[in-house]
Design an enzyme around this catalytic site. Structure first.
Site, mmCIF file in Angstrom:
data_model
loop_
_atom_site.group_PDB
_atom_site.id
_atom_site.type_symbol
_atom_site.label_atom_id
_atom_site.label_comp_id
_atom_site.label_asym_id
_atom_site.label_seq_id
_atom_site.Cartn_x
_atom_site.Cartn_y
_atom_site.Cartn_z
ATOM 1 N N TYR A 15 0.840 -1.207 0.000
ATOM 2 C CA TYR A 15 0.000 0.000 0.000
ATOM 3 C C TYR A 15 0.869 1.249 0.000
ATOM 4 O O TYR A 15 0.507 2.277 -0.549
ATOM 5 C CB TYR A 15 -0.919 0.013 1.224
ATOM 6 N N CYS A 16 1.990 1.166 0.723
ATOM 7 C CA CYS A 16 2.828 2.345 0.851
ATOM 8 C C CYS A 16 4.288 1.897 0.921
ATOM 9 O O CYS A 16 4.602 1.078 1.773
ATOM 10 C CB CYS A 16 2.465 3.110 2.116
ATOM 11 N N PRO A 17 5.192 2.311 0.070
ATOM 12 C CA PRO A 17 5.030 3.392 -0.909
ATOM 13 C C PRO A 17 4.269 3.012 -2.174
ATOM 14 O O PRO A 17 3.935 3.906 -2.955
ATOM 15 C CB PRO A 17 6.478 3.747 -1.248
#
Ligand code: FAD
Lengths: 78, 379
Positions: A15-17
């Protein structure tokens, strides 16, 4: 047939990054002409990645939808 | 001979692993059946999230720096002697002093560092708050700022993905409540199609940008800075004028990693569940230095350190690998000078940030102090 893949980045479940950021990071250190595959399980990225490739001026090769994820190929052009 | 564990890096990850090992293997360590040696590049431990508060004059050096020895369990041997070579096949780490540290298990937690020099003109033209010196320089620049356009530009890759947004909102709160109200504008740039990697955070942040009148440009990857003309160029072809440029410089892992041939740019190929280096079950990698595609953050590092320490304890006591890391990340997000929210997610659960509140902001401030308990393996 696909061009020979020089580097493959598995950004599934990220999801992140996220997949595009992983691709940008990888493209920075690859030589010009290298073909990079990015695997993404995020539908939004399957749209954003080709858009970014066009915008920045790399060569978009293809997107392939697999079981629950996308494989996108790009050639570093500059 | 007893089992030898070597930990490289006395930052968040290395320190938590060391202290948890001392708790879980106290008897074995006292008997000499297990030795834990930590190699640290410095005798100080620095709480990096404090840098952002330093830039606003809200935290001082004494609050964010402690002696590494003082937060390390006395059973852990600390060598302030940076590692210069990791020999994976020979299971030995060589330190700068020339001393060799053979190991049965190795933990690599050498973190990440900013490399502003990789972008032409960035070092000369930009400010940042990703190291202590930069944070202090920025504090001075913010104090002396007389109005104009402040550009916050985000490079790739970087740790703490929420810090760029936090700093933007904090500056806006600071200046909108000062004599600079109406005399400044904020411009935020981000490398991908939205203003933050996490979609719900981006959604929320865009609304806040619009409400506050903060301009932004997405698909913006910093190509170069022209400090003479005070212009920022993107790889995508745009040019932005600035009066004050605050960059989040790109990051790399420690030089040791590339020098030892363990991973391009200092990121070590790591199994995202076991946290072992790919192909090496006795080498654990925690924190920023993994190549796992998740946020490089202290919270990620903390959860990874819990997992790695539990696995090591299990391996040593029972001979079995321990638990698997589920990708958990938890980040506080300052949404201004007096409100905050938080976001958590893992490999399977998408993030879902809540409404910002004063209470969460206070909790983040409290955590800035509680960190020292986390590092000791107590919290
Ligand atoms: C401005 C800022 C704000 C942040 N805010 C947050 C936040 O709000 N929330 C959050 O979760 N995270 C935040 N972080 C990120 C967090 O600080 C890092 O992700 C975390 O410290 C990573 O831990 P680590 O153990 O991997 O690396 P570090 O804590 O950086 O430790 C690495 C250690 O290894 C040492 N080392 C390097 N090379 C060698 C060598 N050759 N030999 C021996 N030792 C070596 C270094 O000196 C260092 O002590 C922030 C970071 C910054 C800069």
């Amino acid at each position: 047939m696909d061009a020979a893949i020089n580097t493959s980045v598995d950004a599934r479940d990220s999801y992140c990054p996220g997949p595009l950021m992983e691709l940008i990071r990888t493209m920075k250190r690859e030589p010009v002409g290298s073909v990079i595959e990015i695997l993404s399980s995020d539908q939004g990225s399957a749209k954003d990645i080709p858009e970014w490739i066009h915008k920045v001026g790399h060569e978009y090769l293809r997107t392939e939808e697999k079981e629950g994820f996308w494989s996108i190929l790009v050639k570093k052009a500059k | 001979m007893g089992k030898r564990i070597v930990i490289i890096g006395g930052g968040t990850g290395g320190t938590i692993v060391a202290n948890l090992l001392a708790q879980g293997l106290r008897t074995e360590m006292r008997r000499g059946d297990v030795t834990v040696n930590m190699l640290s590049a410095s005798d100080k431990h620095v709480y990096q999230p404090g840098f952002m508060y330093v830039a606003f004059g809200r935290m001082q050096d004494d609050e964010i720096i402690r002696d590494q020895r003082s937060i390390l369990d006395s059973l852990v041997n600390l060598y302030v002697d940076p590692a210069v070579k990791i020999d994976i096949e020979g299971q030995t780490v060589t330190a700068k002093s020339g001393r060799s540290f053979p190991y049965d298990y190795l933990v690599i937690a050498t973190g990440s560092r900013i490399v502003p020099e990789e972008i032409p003109g960035l070092k000369e033209g930009a400010h940042w708050f990703y190291d202590l010196q930069g944070a202090k320089k920025l504090r001075k620049a913010l104090k002396e700022f007389e109005g104009g356009r402040i550009v916050i530009a985000v490079g790739v890759p970087h740790k703490c993905p929420v810090a760029p947004l936090e700093v933007t909102f904090m500056i806006d709160d600071l200046f909108s409540n000062s004599h600079l109200k109406g005399k400044y504008e904020l411009f935020y740039t981000y490398p991908i199609a939205r203003v933050h990697a996490l979609e719900p955070v981006a959604h929320w942040a865009v609304k806040a940008f619009e409400r506050r009148g903060i301009q932004y440009e997405t698909f913006f990857n910093i190509e170069k800075v022209d400090p003479e003309k005070k212009q920022l160029h993107s790889e995508e072809g745009s040019v932005i004028d600035y009066d004050l440029l605050i960059a989040i410089p790109p990051h790399k892992g420690a030089p040791l990693i590339e020098d030892s041939g363990l991973g391009a740019d200092g990121w070590i190929p790591t199994d995202k569940h076991t946290l072992t280096m790919k192909g090496k079950e006795n080498v654990f990698v925690v924190g920023d230095t993994t190549n796992i595609p998740i946020s490089k953050a202290g919270s990620t590092t903390h959860f990874e350190a819990d997992t790695a320490a539990e696995s090591l304890i299990c391996l040593i006591k029972e001979g079995c690998p321990g638990r698997r890391y589920d990708g958990k990340v938890f980040c506080f997000v300052e949404t201004g000078m007096d409100k905050g929210t938080y976001v958590w997610f893992n490999y399977n659960t998408p993030p879902n940030p809540g409404e910002p509140s004063q209470m969460i902001h206070w909790f983040k401030l409290a955590y800035n102090r509680l960190y020292w308990l986390s590092a000791r393996g107590i919290l």
